[in-house]
Motif scaffolding. Structure first.
Motif, PDB file in Angstrom:
ATOM      1  N   ARG A  94       2.771   6.101   0.160  1.00  0.00           N
ATOM      2  CA  ARG A  94       1.733   5.195  -0.294  1.00  0.00           C
ATOM      3  C   ARG A  94       2.219   3.753  -0.154  1.00  0.00           C
ATOM      4  O   ARG A  94       3.412   3.503  -0.046  1.00  0.00           O
ATOM      5  CB  ARG A  94       1.337   5.473  -1.748  1.00  0.00           C
ATOM      6  CG  ARG A  94       2.472   5.323  -2.745  1.00  0.00           C
ATOM      7  CD  ARG A  94       2.088   5.813  -4.136  1.00  0.00           C
ATOM      8  NE  ARG A  94       3.191   5.701  -5.083  1.00  0.00           N
ATOM      9  CZ  ARG A  94       3.397   4.652  -5.865  1.00  0.00           C
ATOM     10  NH1 ARG A  94       2.562   3.618  -5.813  1.00  0.00           N
ATOM     11  NH2 ARG A  94       4.410   4.612  -6.695  1.00  0.00           N
ATOM     12  N   GLU A  95       1.266   2.830  -0.121  1.00  0.00           N
ATOM     13  CA  GLU A  95       1.559   1.402  -0.032  1.00  0.00           C
ATOM     14  C   GLU A  95       2.593   1.112   1.055  1.00  0.00           C
ATOM     15  O   GLU A  95       3.609   0.466   0.831  1.00  0.00           O
ATOM     16  CB  GLU A  95       2.015   0.853  -1.383  1.00  0.00           C
ATOM     17  CG  GLU A  95       0.962   0.961  -2.476  1.00  0.00           C
ATOM     18  CD  GLU A  95       1.395   0.308  -3.766  1.00  0.00           C
ATOM     19  OE1 GLU A  95       1.138  -0.907  -3.914  1.00  0.00           O
ATOM     20  OE2 GLU A  95       1.999   0.999  -4.599  1.00  0.00           O
ATOM     21  N   LEU A  96       2.296   1.605   2.251  1.00  0.00           N
ATOM     22  CA  LEU A  96       3.237   1.523   3.367  1.00  0.00           C
ATOM     23  C   LEU A  96       3.666   0.087   3.649  1.00  0.00           C
ATOM     24  O   LEU A  96       4.857  -0.215   3.742  1.00  0.00           O
ATOM     25  CB  LEU A  96       2.590   2.136   4.609  1.00  0.00           C
ATOM     26  CG  LEU A  96       3.489   2.346   5.826  1.00  0.00           C
ATOM     27  CD1 LEU A  96       4.448   3.483   5.586  1.00  0.00           C
ATOM     28  CD2 LEU A  96       2.636   2.635   7.065  1.00  0.00           C
ATOM     29  N   ALA A  97       2.690  -0.818   3.786  1.00  0.00           N
ATOM     30  CA  ALA A  97       3.010  -2.198   4.159  1.00  0.00           C
ATOM     31  C   ALA A  97       3.845  -2.885   3.086  1.00  0.00           C
ATOM     32  O   ALA A  97       4.840  -3.555   3.394  1.00  0.00           O
ATOM     33  CB  ALA A  97       1.722  -2.986   4.415  1.00  0.00           C
ATOM     34  N   ARG A  98       3.479  -2.718   1.822  1.00  0.00           N
ATOM     35  CA  ARG A  98       4.206  -3.404   0.747  1.00  0.00           C
ATOM     36  C   ARG A  98       5.657  -2.953   0.687  1.00  0.00           C
ATOM     37  O   ARG A  98       6.580  -3.768   0.584  1.00  0.00           O
ATOM     38  CB  ARG A  98       3.516  -3.163  -0.594  1.00  0.00           C
ATOM     39  CG  ARG A  98       4.171  -3.934  -1.756  1.00  0.00           C
ATOM     40  CD  ARG A  98       3.359  -3.829  -3.029  1.00  0.00           C
ATOM     41  NE  ARG A  98       3.412  -2.505  -3.609  1.00  0.00           N
ATOM     42  CZ  ARG A  98       4.399  -2.082  -4.423  1.00  0.00           C
ATOM     43  NH1 ARG A  98       5.409  -2.881  -4.706  1.00  0.00           N
ATOM     44  NH2 ARG A  98       4.362  -0.877  -4.940  1.00  0.00           N
ATOM     45  N   HIS A  99       5.885  -1.630   0.745  1.00  0.00           N
ATOM     46  CA  HIS A  99       7.253  -1.128   0.664  1.00  0.00           C
ATOM     47  C   HIS A  99       8.057  -1.520   1.901  1.00  0.00           C
ATOM     48  O   HIS A  99       9.251  -1.833   1.803  1.00  0.00           O
ATOM     49  CB  HIS A  99       7.251   0.389   0.483  1.00  0.00           C
ATOM     50  CG  HIS A  99       6.735   0.841  -0.852  1.00  0.00           C
ATOM     51  ND1 HIS A  99       7.257   0.373  -2.036  1.00  0.00           N
ATOM     52  CD2 HIS A  99       5.735   1.708  -1.196  1.00  0.00           C
ATOM     53  CE1 HIS A  99       6.617   0.947  -3.054  1.00  0.00           C
ATOM     54  NE2 HIS A  99       5.693   1.749  -2.569  1.00  0.00           N
TER      55      HIS A  99
END
Length: 453
Positions: A365-370
């Motif tokens: 989940r939240e690929l870009a943020r991580h």
């Protein structure tokens, strides 16, 4: 002042729930100083009203190709010529299919065929729709036609599913545009924007990513030492049990073969996997994270490119049991005392003279943020983000997909550029990854001289 100031942007909005984000996007573009005109499909108006976008942009919103007043002066052609940038966000599966087929059955698709402006789209759809072969084929077709794809991101979706297909956040989309206008040479996969005032002289968009890949000749890495980690690590609990993960090592081995084919001397440091050693590659087998770090450290004095593809266990047992742990009658719970494993990537990048370093981020989940966080925190030159929750991709599968992120040097507040590699066999993905990183590696100007053959 923002580099978007004065840019003429047509913001296309199609019929997806992510259309609510387009209001924020329009506001951010206006705040950056861009001139924004909005074109909405008929379905988009079911999610957000034209009046909302008109209030945010100060411009009349166009919704119909057959508007008698606008088309009295060939309004769709005028709009197509006016634009410096055509940005569609959200771009639904249906709209992408129509664009890929060259259809012109509404105002938005018609002006896309008529414009010579820079064209970008931000896909937004359910994770199953995004992973469908038809959607992936259409996305690849649009990239071949010169469209730049922004995202999609991965994470929780409005329908409750989790996976790829989320539209990028408005702030991320604006950052992509800012980076492209930064005045630097465009990153592979990011087409240069024409900022000249003569709008009739715009050159047709081309696939800059494929142009950049011309550097990926068989000898492009001749004399260079590429070190790649692959597979899982195992952290012993006792003589018969261990902590590990589902990594098969297939992606790392595919990368090793791709680097070898470009002429590099390749050292492959592999965790416990059942894969045969590719021909012409030096292999070192390890079990634990500590062993992997020792093997990596031994290669670094001569390493030009380091790719940390291994799925290294974050923790290990503080003390490994000398004998097999036995179940204690009447005591259903077992507590393990874990300590943090060494951070192999950080150990590489925090050296005084680090090699060009590529990391991997396997996320659900939240690929870009991580991925953004890991890119900056670990001082990576490039990060390859995988949505391991996507069906039939990632751990153990023969296919994979990825989003590549890297910082644009001297860009506005160090913006992050991204490029999406759609699902394909891991061998093909490995080759595409090297095609992308080669210009970045060359710009990195490594201080070591190529090693003798």
């Amino acid at each position: 002042m923002s580099r978007l100031a004065g840019q003429r942007i047509v913001l296309g909005i199609s019929a997806g729930i992510a259309a609510y984000k387009s209001a924020v996007l329009a506001r951010l573009l206006k705040k950056a100083g861009a001139e924004v005109r909005v074109v909405m499909t008929e379905g988009a108006q079911a999610f957000i009203t034209p009046l909302t976008l008109q209030a945010l942009t100060g411009e009349e919103v166009r919704t119909s190709l057959l508007d008698p007043q606008a088309e009295a002066g060939m309004g769709h052609i005028e709009l197509a010529k006016w634009a410096d940038i055509v940005l569609i966000a959200p771009a639904t599966a249906d709209l992408m299919a129509r664009l890929a087929a060259g259809m012109a059955d509404d105002l938005l698709t018609t002006l896309c065929l008529a414009t010579r402006a820079r064209c970008l789209l931000a896909p937004a759809m359910n994770q199953a729709m995004w992973s469908h072969p038809a959607s992936l084929r259409n996305a690849a077709t649009l990239v071949d036609m010169g469209w730049q794809q922004l995202g999609p991101d991965a994470g929780e979706q409005a329908c409750g599913d989790v996976g790829g297909g989320r539209m990028l956040e408005p702030e991320d989309i604006v950052a992509e545009l800012e980076a492209a206008l930064s005045g630097q040479a465009p990153a592979p996969g990011m087409l240069p924007l024409d900022t000249t005032p003569e709008h009739d002289d715009h050159a047709p968009a081309t696939d800059a990513f494929m142009a950049a890949s011309n550097d990926a000749t068989p000898g492009a890495l001749a004399g260079r030492h590429v070190v790649i980690t692959a597979g899982p690590t195992r952290e012993a609990i006792d003589p018969v049990r261990y902590l590990s993960n589902h990594s098969s090592g297939k992606m790392g081995f595919a990368l090793a073969e791709a680097a070898r084919d470009l002429g590099a001397h390749v050292t492959l440091i592999a965790g416990p996997v059942s894969l045969a050693t590719p021909e012409g590659i030096t292999r070192t087998d390890v079990i634990s994270a500590v062993e992997m770090l020792e093997a990596v450290n031994a290669t670094l004095p001569s390493c030009d490119i380091f790719i940390g593809c291994a799925a290294v266990a974050d923790y290990r047992l503080a003390e490994v049991a000398e004998h097999k742990l036995k179940k204690v009658p009447g005591s259903p719970d077992l507590t393990l005392n874990l300590v943090e494993n060494p951070d192999i990537i950080a150990a590489v990048t925090h050296r005084e003279d680090p090699p060009f370093t590529v990391g991997f981020a396997a996320e659900t989940r939240e690929l870009a943020r991580h991925a953004h966080d890991k890119l900056v925190r670990k001082r990576l030159d490039l990060i390859v983000a995988n949505d391991v929750a996507a069906p039939n991709l990632g751990f153990g599968a023969d296919d994979n997909a990825a989003v590549l992120y890297h910082l644009v040097p001297n860009g506005p507040e160090d913006p992050v550029a991204s490029y999406t590699l759609s699902p394909r066999p891991k061998q093909d993905l490995a080759r595409a990854l090297f095609e992308y990183l080669l210009p970045l590696f060359q710009a990195h100007q490594p201080t070591r001289s190529p090693v003798a053959p």
